[in-house]
Design a protein around this motif. Structure first.
Motif, PDB file in Angstrom:
ATOM      1  N   SER A  17      -5.307  17.365  -0.325  1.00 24.53           N
ATOM      2  CA  SER A  17      -5.797  16.566  -1.451  1.00 24.53           C
ATOM      3  C   SER A  17      -5.423  17.202  -2.781  1.00 24.53           C
ATOM      4  O   SER A  17      -5.155  16.506  -3.760  1.00 24.53           O
TER       5      SER A  17
ATOM      6  N   ASP B 296      -1.749   7.583   6.354  1.00 24.06           N
ATOM      7  CA  ASP B 296      -2.691   6.650   5.722  1.00 24.06           C
ATOM      8  C   ASP B 296      -2.292   6.343   4.282  1.00 24.06           C
ATOM      9  O   ASP B 296      -1.592   7.129   3.631  1.00 24.06           O
ATOM     10  N   ALA B 297      -2.771   5.227   3.793  1.00 22.43           N
ATOM     11  CA  ALA B 297      -2.579   4.874   2.393  1.00 22.43           C
ATOM     12  C   ALA B 297      -3.322   5.892   1.527  1.00 22.43           C
ATOM     13  O   ALA B 297      -4.349   6.443   1.933  1.00 22.43           O
ATOM     14  N   TYR B 298      -2.824   6.127   0.323  1.00 23.03           N
ATOM     15  CA  TYR B 298      -3.424   7.079  -0.603  1.00 23.03           C
ATOM     16  C   TYR B 298      -4.926   6.830  -0.774  1.00 23.03           C
ATOM     17  O   TYR B 298      -5.732   7.760  -0.708  1.00 23.03           O
ATOM     18  N   GLU B 299      -5.327   5.576  -0.963  1.00 25.01           N
ATOM     19  CA  GLU B 299      -6.733   5.248  -1.210  1.00 25.01           C
ATOM     20  C   GLU B 299      -7.628   5.637  -0.039  1.00 25.01           C
ATOM     21  O   GLU B 299      -8.784   6.015  -0.228  1.00 25.01           O
ATOM     22  N   ALA B 300      -7.112   5.533   1.196  1.00 26.59           N
ATOM     23  CA  ALA B 300      -7.893   5.851   2.393  1.00 26.59           C
ATOM     24  C   ALA B 300      -7.783   7.324   2.768  1.00 26.59           C
ATOM     25  O   ALA B 300      -8.536   7.806   3.610  1.00 26.59           O
ATOM     26  N   CYS B 301      -6.876   8.035   2.147  1.00 27.73           N
ATOM     27  CA  CYS B 301      -6.640   9.443   2.476  1.00 27.73           C
ATOM     28  C   CYS B 301      -7.147  10.303   1.313  1.00 27.73           C
ATOM     29  O   CYS B 301      -8.353  10.372   1.078  1.00 27.73           O
TER      30      CYS B 301
ATOM     31  N   ARG C  62      -9.678   8.997  -1.754  1.00 30.60           N
ATOM     32  CA  ARG C  62     -11.149   8.947  -1.630  1.00 30.60           C
ATOM     33  C   ARG C  62     -11.786  10.269  -2.048  1.00 30.60           C
ATOM     34  O   ARG C  62     -12.916  10.300  -2.543  1.00 30.60           O
TER      35      ARG C  62
ATOM     36  N   ARG D  81       0.861  -1.183   0.000  1.00 27.92           N
ATOM     37  CA  ARG D  81       0.000   0.000   0.000  1.00 27.92           C
ATOM     38  C   ARG D  81       0.894   1.228   0.000  1.00 27.92           C
ATOM     39  O   ARG D  81       1.736   1.368   0.870  1.00 27.92           O
TER      40      ARG D  81
ATOM     41  N   SER E 184       1.818   5.032   0.636  1.00 27.40           N
ATOM     42  CA  SER E 184       1.344   6.067   1.546  1.00 27.40           C
ATOM     43  C   SER E 184       0.893   7.278   0.744  1.00 27.40           C
ATOM     44  O   SER E 184       1.256   7.452  -0.420  1.00 27.40           O
ATOM     45  N   CYS E 185       0.108   8.104   1.358  1.00 29.02           N
ATOM     46  CA  CYS E 185      -0.463   9.251   0.666  1.00 29.02           C
ATOM     47  C   CYS E 185       0.612  10.311   0.426  1.00 29.02           C
ATOM     48  O   CYS E 185       1.394  10.617   1.329  1.00 29.02           O
TER      49      CYS E 185
END
Length: 124
Positions: A37, A12-17, A20, A3, A5-6
């Protein structure tokens, strides 16, 4: 599976941060979250998200992102207002890229209930 990172610097992982927000699953709840973002959108070259989160009165027709630009980090230096209880906010940040950095104080407003980028002042 690894995963990533953002890019915004949060753990958090990019997808969860920021991911989304980019895919439209959620809206940034604060001016700082929107700033993070948008930085991540520059990193992943998501021009559609950048334009969608730009205030209509100051939004350019297109951005023309530089494919050679390599963003390397984001540092939030300060925030004023910009929470769920405000209609405006500012975020001061330094965004580093290969060969330099960009220091800006960005202004954000709510438009139709969502945070959007208005404009910013470049700082030394």
């Amino acid at each position: 599976m690894t995963r990533r990172s953002c890019p915004c610097g949060l753990p958090d992982a990019y997808e969860a941060c920021c991911g989304r927000y980019h895919c439209g699953a959620a809206a940034a709840p604060t001016a700082e979250a929107l700033m993070r973002s948008r930085y991540s959108a520059f990193v992943v070259r998501d021009e559609a998200y950048l334009l969608r989160t730009w205030h209509p009165r100051t939004r350019p027709a297109r951005l023309g992102l530089d494919a050679g630009m390599r963003w390397t980090g984001l540092e939030i230096l300060g925030t004023e207002d910009g929470s769920a209880f405000h209609s405006v906010g500012t975020v001061t940040f330094r965004a580093s890229y290969q060969g330099g950095s960009l220091h800006e104080r960005s202004r954000f407003e709510r438009a139709d209930g969502a945070w959007v980028y208005v404009d910013g002042d470049f700082l030394e």
